[in-house]
Scaffold this motif. Structure first.
Motif, PDB file in Angstrom:
ATOM      1  N   HIS A  88       0.806  -1.231   0.000  1.00 26.43           N
ATOM      2  CA  HIS A  88       0.000   0.000   0.000  1.00 26.43           C
ATOM      3  C   HIS A  88       0.839   1.282   0.000  1.00 26.43           C
ATOM      4  N   ASP A  89       2.075   1.201   0.493  1.00 22.35           N
ATOM      5  CA  ASP A  89       2.927   2.400   0.527  1.00 22.35           C
ATOM      6  C   ASP A  89       4.102   2.309  -0.443  1.00 22.35           C
ATOM      7  N   HIS A  99       1.232   9.002  -3.023  1.00 21.07           N
ATOM      8  CA  HIS A  99       1.707   7.612  -3.004  1.00 21.07           C
ATOM      9  C   HIS A  99       0.589   6.565  -3.113  1.00 21.07           C
ATOM     10  N   HIS A 122      -6.604   5.075   0.801  1.00 20.54           N
ATOM     11  CA  HIS A 122      -6.121   4.940   2.181  1.00 20.54           C
ATOM     12  C   HIS A 122      -5.448   6.218   2.682  1.00 20.54           C
ATOM     13  N   ASP A 161      -3.112  -0.264   9.138  1.00 20.87           N
ATOM     14  CA  ASP A 161      -2.158   0.765   8.684  1.00 20.87           C
ATOM     15  C   ASP A 161      -1.723   1.685   9.822  1.00 20.87           C
TER      16      ASP A 161
END
Ligand code: FE2
Ligand code: FE2
Length: 200
Positions: A88-89, A99, A122, A161
């Motif tokens: 996710h990052d 990002h 997110h 997260d």
């Protein structure tokens, strides 16, 4: 990361695509499979760029990624969810101001619309936990209130997260997730460059 992509020695003969022939595209198509087969390796190599990148956080971005994925895995999430959590990052290196878009674009051919949405949004949902310390609106996620995946994205940030900055947490190593990444990236389900698979 490899500097050059190895491929077959055969080359198409056209100088403009409008002149391309079936023979040309048989050559190109024949080499695409090998190149696409290396996608998981390229993704994993890029993820490793986050190693040692702290940016002031208590743990570096690779460890944050591993911890997010480990928490999702230990909570019983499926393989596609865990891979989304792991990546996710991944866009932090090139997408310093967006990002989530980078990771979402990489994942899009391989995951459900819901997982893609969670990944893509997110950033706005994670902002609930810190935007107000930066003079930003912590309620930015409210722009998406009522969306079918709102709660799923809120849950991803809340459970995995925002919780994944603990230096004492024992995350699984990247090697643990590699087979999952390889399986997910071997099977595009949504791409203009791949034929649609019949429903199972
Ligand atoms: Fe993020
Ligand atoms: Fe994150």
């Amino acid at each position: 990361m490899q500097d050059k992509v190895e491929g077959g020695s055969e080359r198409a003969r056209f100088t403009a695509m409008a002149e391309g022939t079936q023979e040309d595209w048989n050559i190109i198509g024949g080499q695409f499979a090998g190149f696409a087969g290396g996608l998981a390796d390229r993704v994993l190599a890029h993820l490793r760029l986050l190693d040692g990148d702290f940016g002031g956080f208590p743990i570096d971005r690779l460890q944050h990624s591993l911890q997010t994925a480990t928490r999702a895995h230990r909570d019983g999430r499926g393989e596609d969810y865990v891979v989304m959590a792991l990546l996710h990052d991944i866009g932090d290196t090139l997408g310093s101001y967006n990002h989530p878009d980078i990771a979402a674009a990489i994942l899009r051919p391989f995951v459900s619309e819901e997982l893609h949405w969670i990944c893509e949004k997110h950033g706005a949902f994670q902002g609930y936990y810190f935007f107000h310390y930066l003079g930003l609106d912590r309620d930015a996620r409210e722009a998406f209130r009522g969306h079918p995946h709102f709660d799923a994205c809120r849950e991803f940030c809340e459970k995995y997260d925002q919780a994944a900055f603990d230096p004492d947490y024992r995350s699984e190593p990247l090697e643990f997730f590699e087979p999952m990444v390889r399986r997910i990236f071997a099977r595009p389900i949504n791409s203009i460059y791949a034929k649609r698979r019949p429903a199972a």
